[in-house]
Design an enzyme around this catalytic site. Structure first.
Site, PDB file in Angstrom:
ATOM      1  N   CYS A  50      40.050  42.159  42.458  1.00 42.60           N
ATOM      2  CA  CYS A  50      38.768  42.806  42.168  1.00 42.60           C
ATOM      3  C   CYS A  50      37.861  41.945  41.304  1.00 42.60           C
ATOM      4  O   CYS A  50      36.648  42.188  41.257  1.00 42.60           O
ATOM      5  CB  CYS A  50      38.989  44.156  41.496  1.00 42.60           C
ATOM      6  SG  CYS A  50      39.906  44.050  39.942  1.00 42.60           S
ATOM      7  N   ASN A  51      38.414  40.947  40.616  1.00 41.48           N
ATOM      8  CA  ASN A  51      37.528  40.125  39.782  1.00 41.48           C
ATOM      9  C   ASN A  51      37.732  38.624  39.934  1.00 41.48           C
ATOM     10  O   ASN A  51      37.317  37.862  39.076  1.00 41.48           O
ATOM     11  CB  ASN A  51      37.657  40.511  38.301  1.00 41.48           C
ATOM     12  CG  ASN A  51      39.079  40.496  37.803  1.00 41.48           C
ATOM     13  OD1 ASN A  51      39.896  39.717  38.272  1.00 41.48           O
ATOM     14  ND2 ASN A  51      39.380  41.363  36.859  1.00 41.48           N
ATOM     15  N   SER A 109      41.735  36.975  32.556  1.00 48.35           N
ATOM     16  CA  SER A 109      41.428  38.275  33.141  1.00 48.35           C
ATOM     17  C   SER A 109      40.242  38.944  32.446  1.00 48.35           C
ATOM     18  O   SER A 109      39.929  38.644  31.292  1.00 48.35           O
ATOM     19  CB  SER A 109      42.640  39.204  33.060  1.00 48.35           C
ATOM     20  OG  SER A 109      43.709  38.708  33.826  1.00 48.35           O
ATOM     21  N   GLY A 115      48.596  42.911  32.970  1.00 47.95           N
ATOM     22  CA  GLY A 115      49.747  42.411  33.699  1.00 47.95           C
ATOM     23  C   GLY A 115      49.622  42.457  35.203  1.00 47.95           C
ATOM     24  O   GLY A 115      50.466  41.907  35.915  1.00 47.95           O
ATOM     25  N   GLN A 120      49.441  40.235  41.571  1.00 46.41           N
ATOM     26  CA  GLN A 120      48.483  39.716  42.543  1.00 46.41           C
ATOM     27  C   GLN A 120      48.810  38.282  42.929  1.00 46.41           C
ATOM     28  O   GLN A 120      48.717  37.903  44.104  1.00 46.41           O
ATOM     29  CB  GLN A 120      47.068  39.827  41.958  1.00 46.41           C
ATOM     30  CG  GLN A 120      46.606  41.272  41.803  1.00 46.41           C
ATOM     31  CD  GLN A 120      45.440  41.419  40.835  1.00 46.41           C
ATOM     32  OE1 GLN A 120      45.061  40.480  40.140  1.00 46.41           O
ATOM     33  NE2 GLN A 120      44.878  42.607  40.780  1.00 46.41           N
ATOM     34  N   ALA A 190      44.849  55.840  47.740  1.00 42.05           N
ATOM     35  CA  ALA A 190      46.307  55.931  47.590  1.00 42.05           C
ATOM     36  C   ALA A 190      46.973  54.568  47.668  1.00 42.05           C
ATOM     37  O   ALA A 190      48.156  54.460  47.988  1.00 42.05           O
ATOM     38  CB  ALA A 190      46.879  56.870  48.659  1.00 42.05           C
ATOM     39  N   GLY A 191      46.223  53.504  47.379  1.00 42.26           N
ATOM     40  CA  GLY A 191      46.778  52.160  47.388  1.00 42.26           C
ATOM     41  C   GLY A 191      47.494  51.839  46.090  1.00 42.26           C
ATOM     42  O   GLY A 191      47.783  52.726  45.270  1.00 42.26           O
ATOM     43  N   SER A 192      47.783  50.556  45.867  1.00 40.12           N
ATOM     44  CA  SER A 192      48.557  50.141  44.699  1.00 40.12           C
ATOM     45  C   SER A 192      47.827  50.444  43.394  1.00 40.12           C
ATOM     46  O   SER A 192      48.441  50.887  42.415  1.00 40.12           O
ATOM     47  CB  SER A 192      48.877  48.644  44.782  1.00 40.12           C
ATOM     48  OG  SER A 192      47.687  47.876  44.874  1.00 40.12           O
ATOM     49  N   SER A 194      45.577  52.809  42.915  1.00 41.60           N
ATOM     50  CA  SER A 194      45.580  54.262  42.745  1.00 41.60           C
ATOM     51  C   SER A 194      46.939  54.747  42.259  1.00 41.60           C
ATOM     52  O   SER A 194      47.024  55.658  41.430  1.00 41.60           O
ATOM     53  CB  SER A 194      45.214  54.944  44.061  1.00 41.60           C
ATOM     54  OG  SER A 194      43.904  54.603  44.460  1.00 41.60           O
TER      55      SER A 194
END
EC number: 1.2.1.70
Length: 440
Positions: A50-51, A109, A115, A120, A190-192, A194
């Site tokens: 995401c970043n 990060s 963590g 990832q 409902a992914g990781s 979530s």
């Protein structure tokens, strides 16, 4: 061959641009293979979160590889190179190793010390292994970065000083809503991420958790793990009307939550998706608070994580990273000289055998016992002569200019450069698939 990193992150690019460049699924696999098929790239791995979006590659030419990899990133994202270039960073050789170790330790990060980045990086390596785009170089480097990251979290308090994005988001939620225990939380997706969100809510003491997802079965499974309830995706608007805290992280390409789906009241929304799940216009509704990746990037994250122990933990982790980088580079430089040492000893052995053969042809009547003694004596003399320079060249090879010593050894003894290359190929044949072997 050397390691190259080309990428962009929350430090160099706005969230809107990261959204456009971010890749996943089939698009990520396609980018991975296209990078590895570049003429100057031998191995490739892509970290896309995401970043950050980063391409790690083992390359034989710096400038040509940077140009090729950057262009592929532009082509796959649809972002023109002239718009993308100013946001890209490039790390090479020693700096590439330092960057990856820092990333794995959480120093780079958005939430320092989080963590999730370890998972990832691990996922990125696993995908590259499955697709056959990494060999011994990247595999060993990334595995070491995971060990460094784990050590950083084990030996320092950085994971406590800098919480995850979810943890920081919940801290901000409590600032807006007060204690979140007793509040109704709605998890969209409902992914990781979530799943992490739901687990964090449960640990925090939130007991009223609703999970909603386009695939209802996945929502049911996630809700069951935290003692919550699953809702149909078609009931999203109705569930939003009852929720105090909403955390959304889906894989949708368009916004999922819009202003017309909300009623003006005290409500906190945490949007962890890339691209955005929540229309930023919801901020105009009275009482509604929205925190997304962009607002975290703008500084809210610092206020939420700096509890006084962060600076000390960061200093400790930086020390660990510096030590680990130095040790890794020393070992890697020493390994580079090994084929040259092998080539030198091979040439010496050939000279010994040739001279012994000449001795036998000139003095065929020499006694067998005497011949064996002469053979052993000559070999001992050669071994003793070579011992000191080979030990020293291995020691000297650990210095930043170590390659020059191996080069001098090859020049002084007129070693065939193909012999060290052949040794390298033998050493890596079982771990580094060729492009043909990888089916590319």
């Amino acid at each position: 061959m050397s390691v190259l990193v080309v990428g962009l992150s929350h430090r160099t690019a706005p969230v809107a641009l990261l959204e456009r460049v971010s890749v996943s699924g089939d698009a990520l696999v396609k980018l991975l293979h296209d990078v590895q098929q570049d003429d100057h790239v031998a191995e490739a791995m892509v970290v896309s979160s995401c970043n950050r979006v980063e391409i790690y590659a083992e390359v034989d030419r710096f400038h040509a590889a940077v140009t090729g990899v950057s262009q592929l990133l532009s082509t796959h994202s649809g972002v023109p190179m002239e718009q993308l270039a100013s946001h890209l960073y490039v790390h090479y050789e020693d700096r590439a190793v330092e960057h990856l170790f820092s990333v794995g330790s959480g120093l780079d990060s958005m939430v320092v010390g989080e963590g999730q980045i370890l998972g990832q990086v691990r996922s990125a390596l696993r995908l590259a292994q499955e697709e056959g785009t990494v060999g011994s170089t990247l595999n060993e480097l990334v595995q070491q970065s995971l060990r460094v990251g784990k050590r950083s979290h084990t030996e320092t308090g950085i994971d406590r000083a800098g919480a995850s994005l979810v943890g920081v988001g919940l801290t901000l939620a409590e600032r807006a809503l007060g204690p979140i225990q007793g509040k109704r939380a709605l998890v969209v997706g409902a992914g990781s991420m979530s799943a992490l969100t739901a687990a964090t809510l449960q640990r925090t003491g939130v007991t009223d958790i609703v999970v909603i997802n386009r695939t209802h079965d996945r929502a049911v499974r996630l809700a069951q793990t935290v003692g919550g309830r699953a809702a149909e995706f078609g009931d999203l608007t109705a569930e939003l009307a009852e929720a105090d805290l909403v955390i959304s992280c889906t894989g949708a390409t368009d916004v999922v939550i819009t202003p017309d789906m909300l009623t003006p009241r005290a409500m906190f929304l945490l949007d962890l998706a890339l691209p955005h799940d929540v229309d930023p216009a919801v901020r105009r509704l009275p009482g509604v608070t929205l925190i997304n990746l962009e607002s975290m990037q703008d500084g809210a994250i610092v206020a939420a994580t700096d509890d006084g122990g962060l600076a000390e933990a960061v200093t400790a982790v930086r020390g660990i990273v510096a030590d680990e980088v130095s040790a890794y580079l020393s070992a890697e430089r020493a390994a580079r000289v090994t084929p040259t040492v092998v080539a030198l000893r091979s040439k010496a052995a050939q000279v010994v055998e040739a001279e012994l053969g000449r001795l036998v042809s000139r003095v065929p009547e020499i006694d067998g016992r005497v011949r064996d003694e002469v053979t052993q004596t000559v070999r001992r003399v050669v071994d003793k002569l070579l011992h000191e320079p080979t030990v020293r060249v291995k020691q000297l090879a650990e210095s930043p200019a170590g390659d020059h010593y191996a080069e001098a050894l090859r020049e002084l003894f007129n070693l065939d450069p193909k012999v060290p290359d052949a040794v390298r190929r033998v050493e890596t044949v079982d771990t580094k698939p060729s492009k043909r072997e990888a089916g590319l």
